[in-house]
Design a protein around this motif. Structure first.
Motif, PDB file in Angstrom:
ATOM      1  N   VAL A   1      -7.851   8.391  -5.152  1.00  7.05           N
ATOM      2  CA  VAL A   1      -7.415  10.366  -3.808  1.00  7.05           C
ATOM      3  C   VAL A   1      -8.398  10.599  -3.862  1.00  7.05           C
ATOM      4  O   VAL A   1      -8.736  11.635  -4.004  1.00  7.05           O
TER       5      VAL A   1
ATOM      6  N   VAL B   1      -3.282  12.308  -0.324  1.00  5.51           N
ATOM      7  CA  VAL B   1      -1.967  12.636  -1.156  1.00  5.51           C
ATOM      8  C   VAL B   1      -1.850  14.448  -1.357  1.00  5.51           C
ATOM      9  O   VAL B   1      -3.040  15.306  -1.026  1.00  5.51           O
TER      10      VAL B   1
ATOM     11  N   ASP C   1       7.506   9.777   1.288  1.00  6.79           N
ATOM     12  CA  ASP C   1       8.422   9.566   0.344  1.00  6.79           C
ATOM     13  C   ASP C   1       9.461  10.092   0.674  1.00  6.79           C
ATOM     14  O   ASP C   1       9.131  11.728   0.605  1.00  6.79           O
TER      15      ASP C   1
ATOM     16  N   THR D   1       5.281  13.699   1.703  1.00  8.60           N
ATOM     17  CA  THR D   1       6.495  13.716   0.437  1.00  8.60           C
ATOM     18  C   THR D   1       7.632  14.394   1.087  1.00  8.60           C
ATOM     19  O   THR D   1       6.767  16.124   1.812  1.00  8.60           O
TER      20      THR D   1
ATOM     21  N   ILE E   1       7.202   2.820  -4.111  1.00  8.11           N
ATOM     22  CA  ILE E   1       5.922   3.614  -3.459  1.00  8.11           C
ATOM     23  C   ILE E   1       4.366   2.560  -4.160  1.00  8.11           C
ATOM     24  O   ILE E   1       3.567   2.454  -3.716  1.00  8.11           O
TER      25      ILE E   1
ATOM     26  N   TYR F   1       1.545   9.161  -7.301  1.00 10.84           N
ATOM     27  CA  TYR F   1       0.692   8.283  -6.279  1.00 10.84           C
ATOM     28  C   TYR F   1      -0.719   8.425  -6.854  1.00 10.84           C
ATOM     29  O   TYR F   1      -1.528   7.694  -6.861  1.00 10.84           O
ATOM     30  N   LYS F   2      -1.545   9.573  -7.574  1.00 16.21           N
ATOM     31  CA  LYS F   2      -2.522   9.790  -8.151  1.00 16.21           C
ATOM     32  C   LYS F   2      -2.526   8.173  -9.803  1.00 16.21           C
ATOM     33  O   LYS F   2      -3.553   7.178  -9.374  1.00 16.21           O
TER      34      LYS F   2
ATOM     35  N   ILE G   1       0.426   9.904   2.677  1.00 12.10           N
ATOM     36  CA  ILE G   1       1.452  10.158   2.212  1.00 12.10           C
ATOM     37  C   ILE G   1       1.532  11.100   2.556  1.00 12.10           C
ATOM     38  O   ILE G   1       1.692  12.473   2.435  1.00 12.10           O
TER      39      ILE G   1
ATOM     40  N   ILE H   1       1.752   0.945  -1.558  1.00 19.79           N
ATOM     41  CA  ILE H   1       0.340   1.255  -2.118  1.00 19.79           C
ATOM     42  C   ILE H   1      -0.452   0.410  -2.356  1.00 19.79           C
ATOM     43  O   ILE H   1      -1.108   0.052  -1.297  1.00 19.79           O
TER      44      ILE H   1
END
Length: 459
Positions: free
Chosen positions: A188, A169, A252, A220, A153, A177-178, A218, A157
């Motif tokens: 973000v 996100v 993800d 997930t 990840i 992520y953040k 992103i 990014i």
């Protein structure tokens, strides 16, 4: 007086060079003065400060949990439903095939040295073979091996985004992520997932956040923390948003194999949207500590081109990549029997059903039945629990009184929910739900609409 001769060799960039003087060699700078020049200024005292990147790095989970006052009830053994590690309680061991593959790799003594930064070719090919399908074919060159999915990840990014860019996100979503984006100066933007629709993405909200600096979307699936699994139709709608706005996707998919329904990979549904799919061994193979992840590059229209691929190679060279011994064992690990996967999924489904059924009858709580991963989210009607300010306060008191630790969903920027990890042994799942029920029964209060009646009694 003997005349001295000097020969100055410049380095070609207008900077310092080398001056030969007799038998000695001296460095000179561009204006010809001898090194070392006396420093014009120097520090008068030690002053070593952390970098801006370090200061900007913050894991929301740690920020919240570290601030909680967690003192378990000494009369009740602790049941931790907070850690996304399936190995904690020892009831979910990996398969013997997986262990033997690692033993064989060690015994071969072929994998004790440095591997290429992107991974051994043979190991990359093994991953490509495992995930390749007619709708989304893969070759070894499409695979980058990484130190766990988290590094995958990080690389994804880093290769797609510059400081000042923004990424979309999910909310609630995985906190890493953040953590990664903000430390790199990347904004973000959180797009909502809808609990009333089994955590589907709010597509209208998602699309409204996209601008000219949006460099990555992103997705997930299955979700951490929700345990939700998107349908084929919903994934296609997300892909349509990305296609309309020419935004690449970071998928993800670390939990892609821990599903109890049909959910295709994003790459199998689109040839027009370039996708970096991140995954690894941690969850399906139940070995998170082995730190083996990967990026699958899906780019059938050559939108990424050579630049993104080369960028990933360069970024992978910042460290020496994934564990070489685990790489050597990859082909054998990936061949673990289907029965092993089925047993894991069956266990997670059973525990999720137990948890959902038990908490569905607890006043003030609203569990949402998951379809994958290892998590279940529970809503808290805070109006019925006036003793607590928020989900953090609620879960902190749950530890104090009942020694049950659930993660407050504020850690995922979604307050007034908490996340339960369903990997614990079944008897502990039942025990934990009983304690949660007892806790809620103690603190549950009717709505404040009854206050007018109490006022009359006071008169």
């Amino acid at each position: 007086m003997e005349r001295q001769s000097y020969l100055v060799q410049m380095n070609g960039n207008g900077g310092s060079g080398v001056m030969h003087h007799g038998n000695g060699i001296h460095h000179v700078n561009v204006n010809g003065s001898l090194y070392p020049a006396k420093a014009k200024s120097r520090r008068q005292r030690w002053e070593v400060k952390p970098s801006d990147m370090a200061n900007n790095t913050l894991n929301p989970i740690r920020a919240i949990v570290d601030g909680m006052k967690l003192t378990p009830n000494p009369d009740k053994p602790m049941i931790a439903l907070s850690i996304g590690d399936p190995t904690v309680f020892g009831n979910l061991p990996t398969d013997e095939t997986v262990r033997q593959a690692l033993k064989d790799a060690i015994d071969s003594e072929k994998y004790n040295g440095y591997a290429p930064s992107v991974g051994y070719l043979k190991s990359r090919q093994a991953v490509a073979n495992f995930y390749s399908c007619p709708e989304a074919p893969l070759e070894a060159e499409d695979v980058i091996l990484t130190s766990g999915c988290s590094q995958a990840i990080d690389l994804a990014i880093s290769v797609l985004c510059n400081p000042g860019d923004n990424i979309l996100v999910p909310c609630p979503g995985f906190s890493l992520y953040k953590t990664l984006a903000v430390s790199l100066g990347i904004e973000v933007k959180l797009y909502n997932l809808l609990p009333e629709k089994s955590w589907e993405a709010d597509l209208q909200h998602m699309e409204s956040l996209i601008d000219e600096r949006t460099s990555c979307l992103i997705v997930t699936n299955p979700s951490n923390p929700c345990g939700s699994v998107f349908s084929k139709e919903h994934l296609q709608k997300i892909l349509n948003v990305a296609s309309r706005h020419c935004v690449p996707i970071l998928a993800d998919e670390i939990y892609t194999d821990l599903v109890r329904c049909t959910s295709p990979s994003m790459a199998s549904l689109s040839s027009s949207v370039p996708i970096l799919s991140c995954g690894g061994l941690a969850k399906r193979w139940l070995v998170p500590g082995w730190r083996m992840g990967w990026i699958l590059i899906h780019d059938r229209n050559n939108i990424f081109g050579s630049e993104i691929r080369q960028g990933l190679v360069k970024l992978s060279q910042r460290i020496l990549g994934a564990c070489s011994v685990v790489q050597g064992a990859l082909e054998g690990i990936l061949n673990a029997p289907q029965s092993f996967y089925n047993n894991t999924i069956s266990f997670l489904k059973s525990n999720s059903q137990i948890c959902f059924n038990e908490l569905s009858t607890v006043p003030g709580l609203t569990p949402i039945m998951p379809s994958g991963a290892m998590y279940l989210m529970v809503g808290i009607d805070m109006g019925h629990f006036p003793d607590f300010k928020n989900d953090v306060d609620f879960t902190e008191a749950l530890v104090t009184e009942q020694s049950v630790f659930c993660l407050p969903a504020s850690a995922f920027e979604f307050p007034n929910y908490f996340r339960i990890v369903v990997t614990v042994p079944e008897h502990l799942m039942v025990e934990a739900c009983g304690r949660i029920r007892e806790f809620c029964q103690r603190h549950y209060r009717p709505r404040s609409s009854d206050s007018s009646d109490s006022n009359d009694l006071d008169q």
